[in-house]
Design an enzyme around this catalytic site. Structure first.
Site, mmCIF file in Angstrom:
data_model
loop_
_atom_site.group_PDB
_atom_site.id
_atom_site.type_symbol
_atom_site.label_atom_id
_atom_site.label_comp_id
_atom_site.label_asym_id
_atom_site.label_seq_id
_atom_site.Cartn_x
_atom_site.Cartn_y
_atom_site.Cartn_z
ATOM 1 N N ASP A 21 -1.166 -5.561 4.855
ATOM 2 C CA ASP A 21 -1.748 -5.496 3.504
ATOM 3 C C ASP A 21 -1.159 -6.565 2.592
ATOM 4 O O ASP A 21 -0.021 -7.000 2.778
ATOM 5 C CB ASP A 21 -1.491 -4.098 2.923
ATOM 6 N N HIS A 38 -6.546 -14.079 3.545
ATOM 7 C CA HIS A 38 -6.872 -13.567 4.887
ATOM 8 C C HIS A 38 -6.658 -14.660 5.936
ATOM 9 O O HIS A 38 -6.179 -14.402 7.034
ATOM 10 C CB HIS A 38 -8.315 -13.072 4.936
ATOM 11 N N ARG A 72 -16.102 -3.250 0.485
ATOM 12 C CA ARG A 72 -15.738 -4.487 -0.235
ATOM 13 C C ARG A 72 -16.966 -5.371 -0.432
ATOM 14 O O ARG A 72 -17.975 -5.210 0.244
ATOM 15 C CB ARG A 72 -14.664 -5.240 0.546
ATOM 16 N N LEU A 132 1.953 -7.625 26.717
ATOM 17 C CA LEU A 132 1.696 -6.857 25.487
ATOM 18 C C LEU A 132 0.241 -6.379 25.400
ATOM 19 O O LEU A 132 -0.685 -7.146 25.669
ATOM 20 C CB LEU A 132 1.980 -7.779 24.281
ATOM 21 N N ARG A 189 4.119 -1.127 6.854
ATOM 22 C CA ARG A 189 3.090 -1.510 5.892
ATOM 23 C C ARG A 189 3.646 -2.599 5.004
ATOM 24 O O ARG A 189 4.651 -2.403 4.311
ATOM 25 C CB ARG A 189 2.609 -0.353 5.032
HETATM 26 C C1 IPE Z 1 -5.576 -0.853 4.490
HETATM 27 O O1 IPE Z 1 -5.485 -1.722 3.415
HETATM 28 C C2 IPE Z 1 -6.498 -1.405 5.536
HETATM 29 C C3 IPE Z 1 -6.063 -2.607 6.215
HETATM 30 C C4 IPE Z 1 -4.906 -3.215 6.077
HETATM 31 C C5 IPE Z 1 -7.012 -3.150 7.148
HETATM 32 P P1 IPE Z 1 -6.369 -1.539 2.107
HETATM 33 O O2 IPE Z 1 -5.981 -2.616 1.179
HETATM 34 O O3 IPE Z 1 -7.807 -1.443 2.462
HETATM 35 O O4 IPE Z 1 -5.877 -0.118 1.585
HETATM 36 P P2 IPE Z 1 -6.014 0.535 0.130
HETATM 37 O O5 IPE Z 1 -7.442 0.435 -0.266
HETATM 38 O O6 IPE Z 1 -5.138 -0.256 -0.797
HETATM 39 O O7 IPE Z 1 -5.515 1.924 0.301
HETATM 40 C C1 IPE Z 2 -5.274 -6.543 3.835
HETATM 41 O O1 IPE Z 2 -5.155 -7.265 2.661
HETATM 42 C C2 IPE Z 2 -6.393 -7.010 4.719
HETATM 43 C C3 IPE Z 2 -7.541 -6.100 4.763
HETATM 44 C C4 IPE Z 2 -7.632 -4.950 4.154
HETATM 45 C C5 IPE Z 2 -8.662 -6.539 5.551
HETATM 46 P P1 IPE Z 2 -5.984 -6.884 1.370
HETATM 47 O O2 IPE Z 2 -7.279 -7.620 1.422
HETATM 48 O O3 IPE Z 2 -6.122 -5.413 1.227
HETATM 49 O O4 IPE Z 2 -5.078 -7.490 0.253
HETATM 50 P P2 IPE Z 2 -4.739 -6.817 -1.136
HETATM 51 O O5 IPE Z 2 -4.168 -5.469 -0.847
HETATM 52 O O6 IPE Z 2 -6.003 -6.760 -1.908
HETATM 53 O O7 IPE Z 2 -3.740 -7.754 -1.718
HETATM 54 MG MG MG Z 3 -4.979 -4.023 0.299
#
Ligand code: IPE
Ligand code: IPE
Ligand code: MG
Length: 248
Positions: A21, A38, A72, A132, A189
């Site tokens: 995240d 990303h 999203r 792995l 996380r």
């Molecule tokens: C969790 O992250 C999902 C992934 C890392 C793929 P999110 O960014 O979607 O989670 P929330 O919405 O903050 O809980």
């Molecule tokens: C995690 O990063 C990747 C996915 C959920 C696909 P985020 O896109 O949730 O990044 P933040 O949490 O908005 O910074």
């Molecule tokens: Mg996120």
């Protein structure tokens, strides 16, 4: 490698699961579009996969796209799907060389056709690898996984193939996407949030959880080793007392 001296090779977690995240916020801090985060995050994936393989981790589960992430904006979803496809296409040769086996968990039927095709091909080509296991959670949600399992089990009961007293923890585990995998020992996380976001709800019941403020694009080899070192300092009691563990 110097930093690997921190790590006890006898205590490597068999299964590490990561909620990757913080990509979007990291990019926005740099005044760049979320997708840039990303993209750089893919480099972290490459480093962490390599490092996990070197340490002898058996399974690395990466939460790449949740069942909720479909909500999203379309451009971001499409961008993520494109990155997934290009990651798979660019990594296949490395996976074969390093004997990495690719598997997935989640409702992958929802993924775009072209991504599914590349995914299925990569899974098939790496199926016999004995290094792995790289497990990508794609369109994955812990609750949807449990609902699926309950439906399958209920259908077996209705068909008189299963009796109620045969329903136990291992039967339920065997109906989850992760049926063939060990439970996660360490759940990481990144990105500063302290929540599970619907990840491995059943399987993580005794995982050691490690939260870090490091954003995923900056979570590299050193950060991963730090997480493993912290895991190795924890005492996993599974409900018992310290004294009981000491006496075996
Ligand atoms: C969790 O992250 C999902 C992934 C890392 C793929 P999110 O960014 O979607 O989670 P929330 O919405 O903050 O809980
Ligand atoms: C995690 O990063 C990747 C996915 C959920 C696909 P985020 O896109 O949730 O990044 P933040 O949490 O908005 O910074
Ligand atoms: Mg996120």
């Amino acid at each position: 490698m110097v930093e690997q001296k921190l790590i006890d090779p006898a205590l490597i977690p068999a299964h590490v699961a990561i909620i990757m995240d913080g990509n979007g916020r990291w990019a926005q801090q740099k005044k760049r579009p979320r997708l840039y985060g990303h993209k750089v995050g893919v480099e972290s994936v490459q480093e962490v996969v390599e490092c996990a393989g070197e340490l002898g981790v058996k399974v690395l589960t990466l939460y790449a796209f949740s069942s909720e992430n479909w909500k999203r904006p379309g451009v971001e979803v499409n961008g993520l799907m494109g990155l997934l496809k290009s990651y798979l296409l660019s990594e296949i040769s490395k996976m074969l060389k390093n004997r990495i086996r690719l598997v997935t968990i989640g409702d992958t039927e929802k993924l775009p056709q072209d991504v599914r095709e590349v995914l299925e091909k990569t899974i098939a080509e790496t199926a016999d690898n004995d290094g792995l296991t790289l497990n990508l959670a794609l369109s994955y949600g812990g609750r949807l996984e449990i609902v699926r399992a309950v439906r399958e089990i209920a259908a077996e009961v209705l068909a008189d193939d299963l009796s109620l007293d045969e329903i136990n923890e291992s039967l339920i585990s065997n109906h989850l996407f992760t049926a063939a995998l060990p439970e996660p020992d360490l759940l990481i996380r990144t990105g500063g949030e302290a929540r599970l976001s619907n990840f491995l709800l059943w399987q993580a019941s005794y995982a050691e959880i490690y939260f870090t403020d490091t954003m995923w694009p900056e979570f590299r080899r050193q950060s991963f080793l730090q997480a493993i070192a912290e895991y190795q300092r924890r005492e996993r009691r599974f409900g018992r007392t310290s004294a009981q563990l000491g006496s075996g």
